[in-house]
Design an enzyme around this catalytic site. Sequence first.
Site, PDB file in Angstrom:
ATOM      1  N   LYS A 279       0.828  -1.206   0.000  1.00 10.57           N
ATOM      2  CA  LYS A 279       0.000   0.000   0.000  1.00 10.57           C
ATOM      3  C   LYS A 279       0.867   1.263   0.000  1.00 10.57           C
ATOM      4  O   LYS A 279       2.038   1.244   0.390  1.00 10.57           O
ATOM      5  CB  LYS A 279      -0.938  -0.002   1.215  1.00 10.57           C
ATOM      6  CG  LYS A 279      -2.004  -1.108   1.194  1.00 10.57           C
ATOM      7  CD  LYS A 279      -3.084  -0.819   0.168  1.00 10.57           C
ATOM      8  CE  LYS A 279      -4.086  -1.957   0.020  1.00 10.57           C
ATOM      9  NZ  LYS A 279      -5.029  -2.066   1.129  1.00 10.57           N
ATOM     10  N   ARG A 314      -3.575 -10.790   3.633  1.00 10.18           N
ATOM     11  CA  ARG A 314      -3.762 -10.768   2.170  1.00 10.18           C
ATOM     12  C   ARG A 314      -2.538 -10.092   1.566  1.00 10.18           C
ATOM     13  O   ARG A 314      -2.294  -8.901   1.807  1.00 10.18           O
ATOM     14  CB  ARG A 314      -5.041 -10.008   1.824  1.00 10.18           C
ATOM     15  CG  ARG A 314      -5.372  -9.980   0.343  1.00 10.18           C
ATOM     16  CD  ARG A 314      -6.677  -9.222   0.092  1.00 10.18           C
ATOM     17  NE  ARG A 314      -7.037  -9.223  -1.319  1.00 10.18           N
ATOM     18  CZ  ARG A 314      -6.628  -8.318  -2.204  1.00 10.18           C
ATOM     19  NH1 ARG A 314      -5.836  -7.323  -1.804  1.00 10.18           N
ATOM     20  NH2 ARG A 314      -7.001  -8.397  -3.465  1.00 10.18           N
TER      21      ARG A 314
END
Length: 332
Positions: A279, A314
């Site tokens: 991210k 994840r």
Amino acid sequence: MMYYRPLVQHGDLRPEGAVPLAGGSSLWFSEAEVLSRDAPPCLIPAGLIPEDICHRLSGRRAAIAGLDMTQPQVMGILNVTPDSFSDGGRHSGVEAGCAAALRMVEEGASIIDVGGESTRPGADFIPEDEEIARTAPVIAAIREVSQVAISIDTRKAEVAAETLEAGAGLINDVSGFTFDAALAPLAAQAGVPVCVMHAQGDPATMQENPVYENVLLDVYDFLAAQVDRLEATGVLRDRIVIDPGIGFGKTQEHNLTLLRNLSLFHGLGCPILLGVSRKGFIGKIGQAPAPDARAPGSIAVGLAGLAQGVQILRVHDVAETAQAVRLWQAVR
């Protein structure tokens, strides 16, 4: 309303009154932080947590898609899209997608999350037929050669129906079951587990100016309401996974606040999925502009999540994450 965040500990030596976290054997808590919207936080012993909340904090989580929720599980990200933020185009097509899935299984993934619509900031809407064409054949090909658990990353009922038929066994909706009213009834009828994620806004606009009254409690309230709605639709609570949606309509400080307080979400009585892999905030804090150079930061945040009882990570970098998890378990 009061919210109870367990202060998670580990180790064999435990004080009297310590309570196991989420039915596991390694994490526990003896105190909780009490939060509210109109009073300063305070600490209380675990014995003073209301009985219904304590039951949800401590209760054993049922298996999800055949996976033991008392052990950390690694979910491998398989984007069969041309435009995902870090690996767009690399796994599009049946042969490339299936090969990537099998490689992730060998590397330690226990579930493969297949997505055919990019949810990166600024991403455009993809029609159902195109999303189905990208995902269903890949899922069918994986299922022909492997019994690995497969989730479909979609917010659309038509896509979910086709991919469940192809062999997926879990629906992972980044809209938190707010985009398509037909998706929750489909999940209930199919009897499959679901993952409900928090996101503020649509992927096309979610990072423009995200604002919260209290990001931690706002996200908790949204997930609590959506879990209740799913239950009312017929999806059993023990088949629901929750995801606070790191990076989806949140600033860097919003993300960090959620990550510091992840244990609060155990109060919903559901397994927690954490998706932080590559991210943008990891690139900024970790000084790694290229997404594929963010594995170390992604793993560091993932292990911090495991220390707060997160059950599913994840990730893009499966081999590296699985190795880190094995070592994290060994030393603890």
